[in-house]
Write an enzyme that holds these catalytic residues in place. Structure first.
Site, PDB file in Angstrom:
ATOM      1  N   CYS A 139       0.841  -1.190   0.000  1.00 17.63           N
ATOM      2  CA  CYS A 139       0.000   0.000   0.000  1.00 17.63           C
ATOM      3  C   CYS A 139       0.881   1.246   0.000  1.00 17.63           C
ATOM      4  CB  CYS A 139      -0.978  -0.013   1.171  1.00 17.63           C
ATOM      5  SG  CYS A 139      -0.223  -0.272   2.782  1.00 17.63           S
ATOM      6  N   SER A 145       5.389   4.081   5.880  1.00 23.21           N
ATOM      7  CA  SER A 145       4.038   4.615   5.643  1.00 23.21           C
ATOM      8  C   SER A 145       3.282   4.892   6.934  1.00 23.21           C
ATOM      9  CB  SER A 145       3.178   3.613   4.874  1.00 23.21           C
ATOM     10  OG  SER A 145       3.429   3.665   3.526  1.00 23.21           O
ATOM     11  N   SER A 158       3.370  -2.376   3.886  1.00 25.20           N
ATOM     12  CA  SER A 158       3.308  -0.921   3.711  1.00 25.20           C
ATOM     13  C   SER A 158       4.503  -0.449   2.900  1.00 25.20           C
ATOM     14  CB  SER A 158       3.360  -0.238   5.074  1.00 25.20           C
ATOM     15  OG  SER A 158       4.646  -0.410   5.659  1.00 25.20           O
ATOM     16  N   ASP A 159       4.363   0.682   2.244  1.00 25.11           N
ATOM     17  CA  ASP A 159       5.557   1.320   1.698  1.00 25.11           C
ATOM     18  C   ASP A 159       6.385   1.765   2.910  1.00 25.11           C
ATOM     19  OD1 ASP A 159       7.463   2.378   0.023  1.00 25.11           O
ATOM     20  OD2 ASP A 159       6.039   3.437  -1.243  1.00 25.11           O
ATOM     21  N   CYS A 160       7.685   1.975   2.679  1.00 27.64           N
ATOM     22  CA  CYS A 160       8.564   2.076   3.845  1.00 27.64           C
ATOM     23  C   CYS A 160       8.291   3.347   4.654  1.00 27.64           C
ATOM     24  CB  CYS A 160      10.004   1.935   3.411  1.00 27.64           C
ATOM     25  SG  CYS A 160      10.217   0.281   2.701  1.00 27.64           S
TER      26      CYS A 160
END
Ligand SMILES: *[C@@H]1O[C@H](CO)[C@@H](O)[C@H](O)[C@H]1NC(C)=O
Ligand SMILES: *[C@@H]1O[C@H](CO)[C@@H](O)[C@H](O)[C@H]1NC(C)=O
Ligand SMILES: *[C@@H]1O[C@H](CO)[C@@H](O)[C@H](O)[C@H]1NC(C)=O
Ligand SMILES: *[C@@H]1O[C@H](CO)[C@@H](O)[C@H](O)[C@H]1NC(C)=O
Ligand SMILES: *[C@@H]1O[C@H](CO)[C@@H](O)[C@H](O)[C@H]1NC(C)=O
Ligand SMILES: *[C@@H]1O[C@H](CO)[C@@H](O)[C@H](O)[C@H]1NC(C)=O
Ligand SMILES: *[C@@H]1O[C@H](CO)[C@@H](O)[C@H](O)[C@H]1NC(C)=O
Ligand SMILES: *[C@@H]1O[C@H](CO)[C@@H](O)[C@H](O)[C@H]1NC(C)=O
Ligand SMILES: *[C@@H]1O[C@H](CO)[C@@H](O)[C@H](O)[C@H]1NC(C)=O
Ligand SMILES: *[C@@H]1O[C@H](CO)[C@@H](O)[C@H](O)[C@H]1NC(C)=O
Ligand SMILES: *[C@@H]1O[C@H](CO)[C@@H](O)[C@H](O)[C@H]1NC(C)=O
Ligand SMILES: *[C@@H]1O[C@H](CO)[C@@H](O)[C@H](O)[C@H]1NC(C)=O
Length: 773
Positions: free
Chosen positions: A255, A292, A288-290
């Protein structure tokens, strides 16, 4: 239940250690090999009976090592264990990222332009073979957070380079093929037990969802709230992800940082659990994107969440893995504060462990044990990189058959431009170290005596003082090849473009060099997003224009192969090349795809934008000519409705055109067996062999309000020898192909006269759909 104490953290860290080992690896080029360990390290896996025998542990005794149980049961057991005994099952050498070289394929935008599904899958297979080999050598993990499948909604987007372009269906097809190439273990592709299907490597479709603003006039992805109509969400932003999950059976979705209609993507239960798991049935985990979650707290200040609130929201929304440290730091306190239950954590851990089991972390994966150094940068893979670059090359202009050049007539070449000696620029971003880059200059030098003049000191070309020597070189040479365009200093992650023009003095360079040239002039362009090069298109001194995207480590030879006729180009633009004025008509932050005439809002992508463009989506020439003729087609479809299927109203511009049963919602239909079937003969009427990309579109019945102009429904790339012909048959799902997403975001099949067109209307036929009860 996992005990919420150190053992939870341990189990969680273990998952993180294995899964977060290649964050953001766009795996076309992130692998390498290590000269120091030519034989590789020994293969080891968690349930190896000998692995912990020195600790007195009998791994067989753990149910999570019992191969007779399902992965689901084994993962549940694992989540229940207090695992300190096996705590040295650690990352080992998997995190060693000192990897000196691997095959650097063209960037995704270039491969996309090949419009060849088998190429996309083959590249995925080559990348995963190198990944497995490097894993065996202790130099890589097995999870790759790739591919990036966000639709290029706006031509200024800095990350177009990583994506397959602007059409959701083409992007989805790329995703499905590339993911299958990365993940599928030969012989088990059709396994029906999708929760146990083995994985070669684990792939991840990202960034979910409506993520396509990086940094535009100060609007940053970390704080951007994408205001998206549900109609556009279903039709454009989610469709590639749906195809990635359903057709690609991907094992992970990432995401994104942004919010969608106010809610951070990673905290939205409708987007995550309800859609990805509930509707699409993901077999894998959501990551998650890093950072996020930190962005959600510090960037979006969403709901005034504390850190514990934030992890509770994301975990409950369905986010299984945090690329960041919020889960490890705050999940435990969040449970203690009663914000989430341990069961929420257990559920996520199970998803993570099942992926690890499918990868063979527990039982090994012996069929890959023989892969090693010889499989990284193999001759075959490097050749595939060259083939992909050739297939992705798009011929945009070729007046009077300027190309291909006749080697025998060329003695001297002026090779000019900021990318003439390109090396790093060819491999783009998220690149590892390539096996061996061959620049255009190197490759062209084998065809004659070269006078190389950069013309600009870099892509930004702020200094015009190098133009004059370049023009002098062109005045003397038998042929002038200008290699220009943009690079990561202009379009990149965190860097959207302000305009669609060539930067600095590049236009002057190209015009002045062309003006001075003695021989024919060929312009080769690097870029991901489109460039307004109307000046070059219209300049009679410029005979030919090629676009190569960012063509990877074998870009040089691929360009030379095309210019000297060893390869006949057949690629097509995967996105519209807009006129520069387009960028002034709408801010990057406006998400709607449809035009709003009253506001002068032009609409986005070829599906909705009806204005003129420098080159349209799907454009591309060849050194030969093709002609199509329709061999057969089913031109009408009558669909029998049962008593549970209701007619559904859609808006027509003129009510008296509204048919009695305007449409059926596709959710209400069993569409599996309704097919569109047609066949076209593709004739090569010229004198050179070549490949043709046959693109089929559907157009909805006239009069439906605010629908797409046309949409891609299928494409095939075929090789046709000079003077020969080939029959190309399309058998497509009727509902997928004729679908319209209405204002309420329902996907419907309209009745009435649809049109199927092939190529740019070279052949078209009507397809009438009617319903009977
Ligand atoms: C590799 O294998 C060869 C032959 O089996 C052996 O002589 C050599 O020591 C090994 N090298 C390493 C680094 O393990
Ligand atoms: C690898 O490990 C196995 C089992 O522990 C052992 O029998 C074998 O000799 C090892 N091979 C190498 C190359 O170290
Ligand atoms: C499509 O790609 C494959 C590589 O997987 C290649 O063998 C084939 O020739 C390509 N097709 C065409 C028509 O270029
Ligand atoms: C899987 O199914 C496809 C399509 O039906 C078929 O072409 C392929 O051979 C099958 N693969 C295996 C390993 O059975
Ligand atoms: C996720 O959705 C399923 C239904 O698809 C539901 O049973 C489950 O409770 C949901 N989980 C969460 C955390 O909302
Ligand atoms: C081309 O670039 C390479 C690598 O950056 C450099 O070593 C080489 O000198 C350049 N060639 C010329 C002719 O400038
Ligand atoms: C432009 O480049 C030339 C030659 O490298 C240099 O002498 C000159 O100072 C540069 N001009 C500017 C404005 O940077
Ligand atoms: C073009 O080059 C000139 C002279 O070197 C420089 O002054 C000018 O700013 C450059 N133009 C652009 C648009 O960068
Ligand atoms: C193409 O050929 C025509 C007719 O010979 C000529 O007038 C025209 O200048 C040529 N254009 C280019 C770009 O070579
Ligand atoms: C192309 O094919 C059509 C038949 O579909 C034919 O009428 C036409 O003459 C052909 N054109 C060329 C240039 O061969
Ligand atoms: C609507 O369609 C009918 C029938 O074709 C036509 O007579 C009528 O003029 C149209 N109305 C408008 C507003 O275009
Ligand atoms: C596109 O624009 C043209 C001319 O402006 C118009 O005739 C045509 O109907 C438009 N097409 C659509 C689908 O809006």
């Amino acid at each position: 239940m996992a005990k919420i104490n150190d053992s939870f953290l341990f189990v969680y860290y273990l998952a993180i250690a294995f899964l977060v080992n290649s964050a953001d690896a766009n795996s076309y080029s992130t692998l390498g090999h290590d000269d120091a360990t030519p034989n590789g390290s020994n293969f080891t896996f968690v349930c190896d009976p000998e692995r912990y025998s020195n600790l007195g542990l009998d791994m067989k005794a753990f149910p999570f090592c019992d191969k007779s149980l399902s992965y689901d049961v084994r993962a549940s057991d694992l989540v229940k264990q207090a695992l300190h005994g096996v705590s040295n099952v650690g990352p080992g050498t998997f995190f060693d990222d000192l990897v000196p070289g691997s095959t650097s394929f063209p960037t995704v935008i270039t491969s996309a332009a090949a419009f060849n599904e088998s190429l996309w899958k083959t590249i995925g297979q080559a990348v995963s073979t190198e990944a497995r080999a490097m894993y065996n050598l202790g130099r890589a993990g097995l999870t790759y957070w790739s591919p990036n499948i966000n639709v290029v909604r706006d031509p200024r987007w800095g990350r177009a380079i990583e994506t397959p372009g602007e059409d959701p269906f083409v992007v989805g097809k790329y995703a499905a093929n590339y993911v299958r190439g990365l993940q599928d273990v030969e012989g088990t592709e059709n396994s029906t037990d999708l929760n146990s299907r083995p994985l070669k490597v684990s792939s991840c479709c990202k960034h979910y969802a409506a993520y396509d603003v990086d940094n535009w006039k100060g609007v940053e992805r970390y704080s951007f709230d994408a205001r998206v109509a549900e109609q556009d969400m279903v039709e454009t932003f989610l469709r590639p992800f749906e195809m990635c999950v359903k057709e690609g059976d991907v094992s992970s979705i990432m995401c994104s940082y942004n919010r969608v209609d106010g809610i951070p993507a990673c905290a939205d239960p409708k987007l995550l659990n309800q859609t990805i798991r509930g509707e699409w049935d993901l077999h894998g985990y959501i990551v998650s994107d890093c950072d996020s979650i930190e962005v959600l707290v510090d960037g979006h200040h969403w709901l005034g969440d504390t850190k514990e609130d934030a992890v509770a929201h994301t975990l409950r929304a369905g986010l299984d893995l945090d690329c960041g440290d919020y889960y490890t730091k705050y999940v435990q306190t969040s449970v203690q504060q009663g914000k989430i239950r341990e069961a929420d954590i257990d559920r996520s851990l199970k998803y993570l462990y099942v992926v690890l089991m499918r990868l063979g972390f527990f039982d090994g994966n012996p069929q890959y044990n023989s892969l090693g150094k010889k499989d990284v940068c193999s001759e075959e893979n490097v050749e595939l990189a060259r083939e992909a670059a050739r297939e992705g090359t798009v011929l945009l202009k070729n007046v009077n058959e300027t190309l291909p050049l006749d080697s025998h007539k060329i003695k001297t070449l002026a090779v000019i431009g900021p990318h003439a000696n390109a090396t790093a620029a060819m491999v783009g971003n998220y690149a590892g170290v390539p096996c061996k880059i061959i620049s255009p200059l190197d490759a062209l030098s084998t065809h004659g005596e070269v006078d190389y003049q950069a013309g600009c000191s870099d892509a930004k070309c702020r200094n015009g003082s190098l133009i004059f020597p370049a023009a002098q070189a062109a005045a003397k040479a038998d042929v002038t090849i200008i290699v220009a365009g943009i690079d990561l200093s202009i379009e990149a992650e965190s860097l959207d473009r302000d305009d669609l023009l060539l930067p600095g003095n590049q236009t002057q360079l190209i015009n002045q060099v062309a003006n001075a040239a003695k021989g024919p002039v060929v312009l080769v362009l690097f870029s991901a997003g489109g460039l307004d090069i109307s000046f070059a298109k219209n300049n009679p001194k410029i005979g030919a224009i090629l676009w190569v995207g960012y063509p990877g480590e074998r870009g040089g030879p691929a360009i030379a192969d095309v210019i000297f006729g060893k390869y006949n180009p057949g690629g097509r633009l995967p996105l519209t090349w807009h006129e520069a004025s387009y960028a002034d008509m709408l801010p990057m932050t406006s998400m709607p795809l449809r035009p709003v005439d009253s506001l002068g809002y032009p609409g986005r992508t070829y599906k909705f934008f009806n204005g003129s463009a420098v080159f349209p989506f799907g454009y591309g020439l060849s050194y030969t000519n093709f002609n199509y003729s329709l061999k057969s087609a089913v031109k009408s479809k009558q669909i029998q409705l049962n008593k549970f299927q209701h007619c559904y109203g859609i808006k027509y511009g003129n009510d008296s055109h509204n048919p009695p049963c305007p449409s059926i919602r596709i959710d209400d239909m069993d569409c599996k067996n309704h097919k569109i079937d047609f066949e076209v003969e593709v004739q090569n009427t010229g004198s050179r062999d070549g490949s043709e990309v046959v693109i089929a579109y559907s157009k909805p019945p006239q009069g439906i309000l605010a629908t797409h102009i046309k949409q891609v429904i299928g494409f095939q790339r075929v090789f046709v020898p000079a003077g020969g012909s080939k029959n190309v048959r399309f058998v497509l799902n009727l509902c997928d192909s004729l679908r319209v997403v209405d204002y309420n975001a329902y996907t419907v099949l309209p009745s009435g006269g649809h049109t199927i067109t092939i190529g740019d209307d070279i052949v078209s036929f009507p397809l009438n759909v009617s319903f009977s009860s």
